[in-house]
Design a protein around this motif. Sequence first.
Motif, PDB file in Angstrom:
ATOM      1  N   LYS A 198       0.826  -1.200   0.000  1.00 56.00           N
ATOM      2  CA  LYS A 198       0.000   0.000   0.000  1.00 56.00           C
ATOM      3  C   LYS A 198       0.862   1.253   0.000  1.00 56.00           C
ATOM      4  O   LYS A 198       1.795   1.381   0.784  1.00 56.00           O
ATOM      5  CB  LYS A 198      -0.919   0.011   1.223  1.00 56.00           C
ATOM      6  N   GLY A 199       0.537   2.159  -0.910  1.00 56.24           N
ATOM      7  CA  GLY A 199       1.220   3.432  -0.966  1.00 56.24           C
ATOM      8  C   GLY A 199       0.359   4.515  -0.328  1.00 56.24           C
ATOM      9  O   GLY A 199      -0.578   4.234   0.424  1.00 56.24           O
ATOM     10  N   SER A 200       0.660   5.740  -0.628  1.00 55.08           N
ATOM     11  CA  SER A 200      -0.125   6.855  -0.105  1.00 55.08           C
ATOM     12  C   SER A 200      -1.513   6.860  -0.728  1.00 55.08           C
ATOM     13  O   SER A 200      -1.703   6.404  -1.874  1.00 55.08           O
ATOM     14  CB  SER A 200       0.585   8.179  -0.399  1.00 55.08           C
ATOM     15  N   ASN A 201      -2.513   7.340   0.021  1.00 50.07           N
ATOM     16  CA  ASN A 201      -3.907   7.411  -0.439  1.00 50.07           C
ATOM     17  C   ASN A 201      -4.443   6.047  -0.857  1.00 50.07           C
ATOM     18  O   ASN A 201      -5.237   5.920  -1.789  1.00 50.07           O
ATOM     19  CB  ASN A 201      -4.031   8.401  -1.616  1.00 50.07           C
ATOM     20  N   ASN A 202      -3.977   5.000  -0.151  1.00 48.93           N
ATOM     21  CA  ASN A 202      -4.427   3.622  -0.394  1.00 48.93           C
ATOM     22  C   ASN A 202      -4.140   3.122  -1.812  1.00 48.93           C
ATOM     23  O   ASN A 202      -4.803   2.205  -2.296  1.00 48.93           O
ATOM     24  CB  ASN A 202      -5.929   3.488  -0.113  1.00 48.93           C
ATOM     25  N   THR A 203      -3.194   3.750  -2.484  1.00 50.96           N
ATOM     26  CA  THR A 203      -2.792   3.266  -3.804  1.00 50.96           C
ATOM     27  C   THR A 203      -1.825   2.091  -3.641  1.00 50.96           C
ATOM     28  O   THR A 203      -1.226   1.906  -2.592  1.00 50.96           O
ATOM     29  CB  THR A 203      -2.100   4.382  -4.608  1.00 50.96           C
ATOM     30  N   ARG A 204      -1.730   1.303  -4.702  1.00 49.91           N
ATOM     31  CA  ARG A 204      -0.802   0.163  -4.666  1.00 49.91           C
ATOM     32  C   ARG A 204       0.462   0.523  -5.426  1.00 49.91           C
ATOM     33  O   ARG A 204       0.410   1.103  -6.503  1.00 49.91           O
ATOM     34  CB  ARG A 204      -1.436  -1.070  -5.298  1.00 49.91           C
ATOM     35  N   LYS A 205       1.597   0.143  -4.868  1.00 48.47           N
ATOM     36  CA  LYS A 205       2.850   0.349  -5.571  1.00 48.47           C
ATOM     37  C   LYS A 205       3.691  -0.911  -5.475  1.00 48.47           C
ATOM     38  O   LYS A 205       3.521  -1.725  -4.549  1.00 48.47           O
ATOM     39  CB  LYS A 205       3.607   1.551  -4.997  1.00 48.47           C
TER      40      LYS A 205
END
Length: 332
Positions: free
Chosen positions: A251-258
């Motif tokens: 999980k990245g920032s703002n619940n984004t996936r990286k």
Amino acid sequence: LQEVLKRFTYDTICKVSLGIDPNCLDLSVPIPTLIAAFESAAAISAMRATNPIYAIWKLKRALNLGSEKQLKQSINILHEVVESIITAKQESLNNSIEVENHDLLSRFLSAGYDGELARDMVISFIMAGRDTTAAAMTWLFWLLSTDHTARESIRSELASEAGSGSGPGSLGYEVLKKNMNYLHACLCEAMRLYPPVAWDSKHALNNDTLPDGTKVRKGDRVTYFPYGMGRMEAIWGEDRFRFKPDRWFEKGSNNTRKLKMVNPYEYPIFQAGPRVCLGKEMAFIQMKYVMASIVNRFDFEPVSSEPPKFVPLLTAHMAGGLRVKVKEILKK
């Protein structure tokens, strides 16, 4: 499919490294002498390492018998063909007032590298750039034929790129490098389960001590085993035998996936540290472009229902290849 991919990657690496096109994708053209010699030498060299008594192959080499005689013949053919390519390239460079030195061989020759060094560089280019990427893509195509969810996720990713003006017909370098993360994860996961180089070794130039305290003497060989490491529960968890591209995300920032950064010493598919593979980025770009272009247009159904067998020679491959039925996807 494995054979077609090997022909493609051979054509590609020859264009990039040698500046020639052997046109192997024309299936009516017989396999080049160079490739036959390569495969013979690689298979015999790999079998040396599996022999429990080294004295046996060393004795056969000294007496020029059996497989060692065949290895010597294959290497002689290999050297002759490569040296003829280098000679032709050198003559071309000498006779041209202006020449675009885009291929690696031209650049090396122009820089003054010649003789055995240039020959060995060419052999390294072809060995590193042909079978490895073909093997990785072959296994991923098979895995996607058994995991339709992953296959459709790749297509969804391609569709989103098309919506942003970068469709699969125009996948540029920046898109392939920075985007297409799910496809990147699929490739990483396929190579975790079926690494193109199943085992590798290093020889110590001097006495050393490994991080766990193991003493290594000058001349010792240290072997590591990416195939086994990719299936260790301590590294990959209880579902280590499962094809699971999602394990490569966090999980990245703002619940984004990286994409997750994985320790290369735990995942040494491209080696690590000072010896990391120089062609790593090129390999990923090539594989992502080929996979994206084909998955977007075709479905593959394996002819056999039996799981394929993994053969770990110098470069691993699928025993008997991957025979498939090809179905073109009808676009609405």
